[in-house]
Motif scaffolding. Structure first.
Motif, PDB file in Angstrom:
ATOM      1  N   PHE A 246      -9.865   0.418   3.173  1.00 50.87           N
ATOM      2  CA  PHE A 246     -10.188  -0.011   4.529  1.00 50.87           C
ATOM      3  C   PHE A 246     -10.156  -1.530   4.705  1.00 50.87           C
ATOM      4  CE2 PHE A 246     -12.350   4.136   4.080  1.00 50.87           C
ATOM      5  CZ  PHE A 246     -11.777   4.801   5.156  1.00 50.87           C
TER       6      PHE A 246
ATOM      7  N   LYS B 176     -18.104  -1.087   9.926  1.00 52.35           N
ATOM      8  CA  LYS B 176     -17.722   0.318   9.996  1.00 52.35           C
ATOM      9  C   LYS B 176     -18.692   1.152   9.153  1.00 52.35           C
ATOM     10  CE  LYS B 176     -14.040  -0.395  12.507  1.00 52.35           C
ATOM     11  NZ  LYS B 176     -13.967   0.101  13.906  1.00 52.35           N
TER      12      LYS B 176
ATOM     13  N   TYR C 226     -20.042   5.343   7.779  1.00 51.07           N
ATOM     14  CA  TYR C 226     -20.100   6.798   7.690  1.00 51.07           C
ATOM     15  C   TYR C 226     -21.519   7.210   8.084  1.00 51.07           C
ATOM     16  CZ  TYR C 226     -15.914   6.914   4.639  1.00 51.07           C
ATOM     17  OH  TYR C 226     -14.659   6.801   4.114  1.00 51.07           O
TER      18      TYR C 226
ATOM     19  N   ILE D 286     -16.526   5.934  11.213  1.00 55.51           N
ATOM     20  CA  ILE D 286     -15.179   6.361  10.808  1.00 55.51           C
ATOM     21  C   ILE D 286     -15.171   7.743  10.150  1.00 55.51           C
ATOM     22  CG2 ILE D 286     -14.410   3.979  10.487  1.00 55.51           C
ATOM     23  CD1 ILE D 286     -14.667   4.496   7.442  1.00 55.51           C
TER      24      ILE D 286
ATOM     25  N   TYR E 212     -10.571  11.174  11.419  1.00 52.86           N
ATOM     26  CA  TYR E 212     -11.839  10.826  10.777  1.00 52.86           C
ATOM     27  C   TYR E 212     -11.811  11.184   9.291  1.00 52.86           C
ATOM     28  CZ  TYR E 212     -13.872  10.117  15.410  1.00 52.86           C
ATOM     29  OH  TYR E 212     -14.146   9.650  16.674  1.00 52.86           O
TER      30      TYR E 212
END
Length: 361
Positions: A73, A135, A137, A167, A194
């Motif tokens: 990422f 970002k 989870y 994400i 996703y």
């Protein structure tokens, strides 16, 4: 790496100018004819083993998940732990011998089922943004986080993914609580781009051990769960405990090999900890079980890594800190960074690394 994935890439190549197929291995499980058709398609570019091979190329001795994520990422990603209070379906059957009646203790601020989910997410997101994270989870734990009606789970998952900074999801659950309708919903998120993970409580790939632990599911449930996830593009992180009652060194190494052959994406490795109020504590005080000391655990982790495929990501090598008021044994400090450094030192002293003794034979 199977036929379905390759056929999809070939199909996309007919409607797109360029298709990149990224695979964490250097070979495919698909039939030779499908692989040949793929290679003959001029606008498909294969990227094999790239990120993980780079990790080893930089001198790391095992496939550290955090390094992998930064490469994938181009930035650090934070997992926001949330507790939605779903409990465990196995509690009515006595539960696992290592689990307290009230379940796993969580020390993360705002990860609390008494706090609304929106507040759990936004408070932690706010705090982590101050540290530079952009970002995230959403990580569902503790408990069995698929133990609810499908409609309710979809509402929760949709809400979490409504944040533009999120994400993907990481969902902790049991192998016997992954019904197909729930996996199908998660597969829809995968199709929308996703990154969806199942954190699967495996512990061991030996039936006799699962029975000693009173896990309430079979090894076959674990195999089916992993395969059903993979069919839908859902990644799996298996939770493995070393030093379980009755397990031999050979048993633990076989677990590493089986998970590798199942092409599991990642593992978290833990020592077994005796906590108060459990059946394991009763066994401990009767002299029927003894925990690993620190040196034993470090050596076992290194052995396990050597027998594990080099392309299985390592998310953890130890537990969160267990509150001292609850911990009975072991006495040594369980800190993740400390354990990771000691494992690295041991691997370096051996002149070896993850996958060094892995074989498909």
């Amino acid at each position: 790496g199977g036929d379905a994935a390759l056929e999809e890439a070939i199909y996309l190549a007919n409607i797109c100018s360029k298709v990149y197929l990224i695979h964490r291995r250097d070979s495919f499980r698909a039939s030779p004819s499908t692989v040949e058709r793929l290679k003959q398609t001029p606008n498909i570019e294969l990227i094999l083993n790239s990120s993980i091979d780079e990790i080893y190329g930089e001198g790391y001795l095992f496939a550290q998940y955090g390094i992998y994520v930064k490469k994938k990422f181009k930035e650090k990603i934070f997992k926001i732990p949330v507790d939605i209070g779903l409990g465990c379906p196995h509690r009515n059957n006595g539960g696992c011998i290592f689990c307290q009646d009230m379940g796993r203790q969580i020390s993360v601020k705002y990860c609390n089922a008494k706090i609304p989910l929106k507040e759990q997410i936004e408070k932690q997101m706010e705090n982590q943004k101050k540290k530079g994270f952009k970002k995230f989870y959403i990580y569902f734990y503790p408990g069995t986080n698929t133990y609810a009606q499908t409609e309710r789970l979809k509402e929760i998952w949709d809400f979490c993914l409504s944040y533009e900074e999120v994400i993907g999801l990481s969902i902790g659950t049991r192998p016997d609580c992954l019904e197909r309708d729930k996996l199908d919903i998660l597969a829809e998120y995968v199709e929308r781009g996703y990154d969806i993970w199942i954190d699967l409580g495996i512990q061991s790939m030996h039936q006799k051990t699962l029975e000693i632990l009173n896990r309430g599911h079979d090894v076959s449930d674990t195999i089916k769960a992993i395969k059903n996830c993979h069919k839908r593009g859902i990644k799996v992180c298996g939770h493995i405990i070393l030093g379980l009652p009755g397990e031999t060194w050979k048993d633990m190494m076989e677990t590493a090999k089986i998970l590798s052959l199942l092409e599991i994406e990642a593992v978290k490795i833990y020592p077994l900890v005796v906590v108060k109020g459990t059946k394991l504590e009763e066994m401990y005080w009767r002299g029927e079980y003894r925990t690993l000391d620190e040196k034993q655990y470090i050596k076992l982790v290194c052995d396990f890594l050597e027998h594990l495929s080099p392309y299985v990501l390592i998310q953890r090598l130890s537990k969160d800190k267990v509150p001292e008021k609850l911990k009975v044994s072991p006495e040594w400090h369980l800190g993740r960074l400390k354990v990771m450094n000691k494992v690295t030192e041991e691997l370096r002293a051996r002149g070896t690394k993850q996958g060094a003794r892995f074989s498909i034979e």
